[in-house]
Scaffold this motif. Structure first.
Motif, short mmCIF file in Angstrom:
data_model
loop_
_atom_site.label_atom_id
_atom_site.label_comp_id
_atom_site.label_asym_id
_atom_site.label_seq_id
_atom_site.Cartn_x
_atom_site.Cartn_y
_atom_site.Cartn_z
N ALA A 334 14.13 -2.12 0.65
CA ALA A 334 13.99 -2.73 1.98
C ALA A 334 12.51 -2.91 2.33
CB ALA A 334 14.68 -1.89 3.04
N VAL A 335 11.73 -1.85 2.13
CA VAL A 335 10.28 -1.91 2.32
C VAL A 335 9.63 -1.81 0.95
CG1 VAL A 335 8.28 -0.95 3.51
CG2 VAL A 335 10.56 -0.72 4.53
N THR A 336 8.97 -2.86 0.54
CA THR A 336 8.43 -2.96 -0.82
C THR A 336 6.91 -2.96 -0.77
OG1 THR A 336 10.35 -4.29 -1.44
CG2 THR A 336 8.47 -4.33 -2.93
N PRO A 337 6.26 -2.18 -1.65
CA PRO A 337 4.79 -2.20 -1.67
C PRO A 337 4.24 -3.59 -1.94
CG PRO A 337 5.62 -0.36 -2.95
CD PRO A 337 6.81 -1.22 -2.61
N ASP A 433 10.30 -1.39 10.98
CA ASP A 433 9.21 -2.34 11.19
C ASP A 433 8.99 -3.27 9.99
OD1 ASP A 433 8.83 -1.27 13.65
OD2 ASP A 433 6.90 -0.31 13.21
N HIS A 434 9.28 -2.79 8.79
CA HIS A 434 8.96 -3.57 7.58
C HIS A 434 10.18 -3.95 6.77
CE1 HIS A 434 4.70 -2.79 8.24
NE2 HIS A 434 4.99 -1.52 8.44
N ARG A 435 11.36 -3.83 7.38
CA ARG A 435 12.59 -4.13 6.65
C ARG A 435 12.55 -5.52 6.04
NH1 ARG A 435 16.22 -2.78 10.32
NH2 ARG A 435 16.85 -0.82 9.36
N HIS A 436 12.85 -5.59 4.74
CA HIS A 436 12.91 -6.83 3.96
C HIS A 436 11.55 -7.50 3.79
CE1 HIS A 436 17.05 -6.01 4.20
NE2 HIS A 436 17.25 -6.51 5.40
N GLY A 437 10.48 -6.71 3.98
CA GLY A 437 9.14 -7.24 3.78
C GLY A 437 8.33 -6.35 2.87
N ASN A 438 7.02 -6.51 2.94
CA ASN A 438 6.09 -5.72 2.13
C ASN A 438 5.16 -4.93 3.04
OD1 ASN A 438 6.53 -8.50 0.48
ND2 ASN A 438 6.26 -6.78 -0.94
#
Length: 473
Positions: A334-337, A433-438
């Motif tokens: 879900a949250v990817t570096p 806050d960062h779901r499905h983003g980086n």
């Protein structure tokens, strides 16, 4: 267009107007179709650990992969339809693609020039792509996909099994079975259709939208609505027993088990339900629309992988391994570096989930586990002081012990510094806050200081960025 010459003197101003008309509204011949400033996209996104991975100049929104696989000959036929948006004006752009033969390439329906160099596939469209323009690139390919050896010596890419094959992608293996922008900073939606010989099953991430048998073949169509980094995409082909149910929270669950692992995997569906429900209470709402697992029979692989919605296991997993890989659905999936150097945001968090699970289920307290890691008595503590968790020294060491064990120790020190209430608020807010983003390490530090109201510079300098073992635990 040609202009008829008139028998009179043409003013300098008029000559300038005519010149502009002949060179196009952009005012210059800057690329195919006269797009101002069009130039080749970069072959790489500037990741120091993996400089050749990813590509510049565009952002992928959707992959539509149509695959046909024959296990007996290990032959794969594929069509990749990639929808993207140009982030700069492009005269050409790159895709990461290892091996396999490109038979045809188009951009926006027109034939594109395809040029291969190592693991780079360069496409030059018939018309340059203006900045901000959505476009579709289609690549038709076939051949025998490659198994890739990682810098650390492990295998990924396309790996044959005793009854089929599996595509595994961390960190670079996805390029072995489809072309794309293979860096975690470019997440996209996936629709994967796989045709296999009748009697076999093709499993991928997301939800099964269609299963259709036609003659001697069966086609499976899988769709992942939530964005995914390419290293988390998978296709597993083989003889699988399929278990479909729902978690206690009514989340659809699909578990595929190789018959050779069935005897040791009877508890896996119920364990997944148990783990998902516990992790949802601990870390916040599960971030995807389905869950499950792939339990294959691939002796000697040496690792499991958190492939999105369905972690891949090379053999029957124990409960703690399920806890780890399913925790990645929050932390990593879900949250990817944004860059590979921040892998501790994946592995340190999933390792700490194991510590929390053990504490909540009658085992060691997290304080005791932390102490065991510090003094070296835990079985997984070897090598954790080799380098700082947030600074892997090379691609070969991006998944080494400091990223896991010492990464978890950072989180435990944070928890002790800010208290349980703020600590779990930090974790849940991070995902929300960062779901499905980086996201980056810097953003996590800022969030922890904002929620706790504390200056945590010393803690992070010592435990996250420090090269040496701290003098005191």
């Amino acid at each position: 267009m040609s202009l008829r010459r008139r028998p009179r003197v043409v003013s300098t101003a008029l000559l300038l107007v005519l010149s502009a008309a002949c060179t196009g509204a952009s005012g210059g011949q800057d690329g195919p179709d006269r797009v101002r400033g069009a130039k080749p996209g970069a072959a790489g996104v500037g990741d120091k650990l993996f400089p050749k991975m990813g590509n510049g100049g565009y952002d992928v929104t959707d992959y539509r992969l149509t695959l046909d696989y024959t296990p007996d000959s290990n032959r794969l036929k594929g069509t990749a339809r990639i929808t993207a948006r140009a982030t700069s004006a492009l005269s050409s752009f790159h895709l990461d693609f290892a091996g396999l033969h490109v038979r045809k390439a188009t951009v926006n329906g027109r034939t594109a020039e395809a040029e291969r160099q190592g693991t780079e596939l360069k496409l030059t469209p018939a018309a340059a792509l203006p900045k901000g323009r959505a476009f579709t690139a289609t690549v038709v390919y076939d051949g025998k996909p490659k198994t890739i050896k990682d810098p650390d010596g492990s295998e990924e890419g396309w790996i044959e099994t005793d009854d089929g094959a599996v595509g595994l992608g961390e960190p670079t293996g996805s390029m072995a079975w489809f072309p794309g922008n293979h860096h975690p900073s470019d997440k996209a939606r996936y629709d994967i259709t796989v045709t296999v010989p009748k009697g076999l099953t093709a499993v991928s991430g997301g939800e099964l939208k269609q299963r259709k048998t036609h003659g001697r073949h069966t086609t499976f169509r899988w769709s992942s609505a939530e964005p995914m980094a390419s290293y988390l995409a998978t296709v597993a082909v083989g003889d699988f027993d399929v278990h479909t149910t729902t978690t206690d929270g009514e989340l659809p669950q699909y578990v595929a088990v190789d018959p050779d692992e069935a005897g040791d995997s009877t508890k896996v569906p119920d364990q997944i339900t148990k783990v998902i429900d516990w992790e949802s209470r601990t870390f916040g709402r599960y971030p995807f629309s389905s869950t499950g697992a792939i339990v294959d029979h691939l002796p000697g692989l040496g690792y499991a992988l958190e492939t999105q919605t369905k972690p891949y296991f090379a053999d029957a997993p124990d409960e703690m391994l399920l806890v780890h890989e399913l925790a990645h659905q929050w932390f990593g999936n879900a949250v990817t570096p944004r860059l590979w150097k921040d892998m501790w945001l994946n592995e340190g968090f999933a390792t700490y989930a194991e510590w929390l699970w053990e504490e909540d289920h009658g085992g060691r307290t997290t304080d005791r586990t932390f102490r065991n890691f510090y003094d070296g008595t835990d079985d997984e503590s070897g090598g954790i002081w080799d380098f700082a968790p947030a600074a892997p020294p090379s691609a070969a060491r991006v998944s080494d012990a400091p990223v896991y064990g010492r990464g978890a120790m950072v989180l435990h020190k944070l928890r002790r510094a800010v208290g349980d209430k703020d600590f779990f608020t930090i974790l849940r807010t991070w995902v929300k806050d960062h779901r499905h983003g980086n996201a980056t390490t810097k953003q996590f530090i800022a969030l922890s200081e904002r929620i706790s109201g504390k200056d945590l510079t010393k803690l992070y300098d010592v435990w996250l960025f420090g090269k040496d073992k701290p003098a005191k635990p």
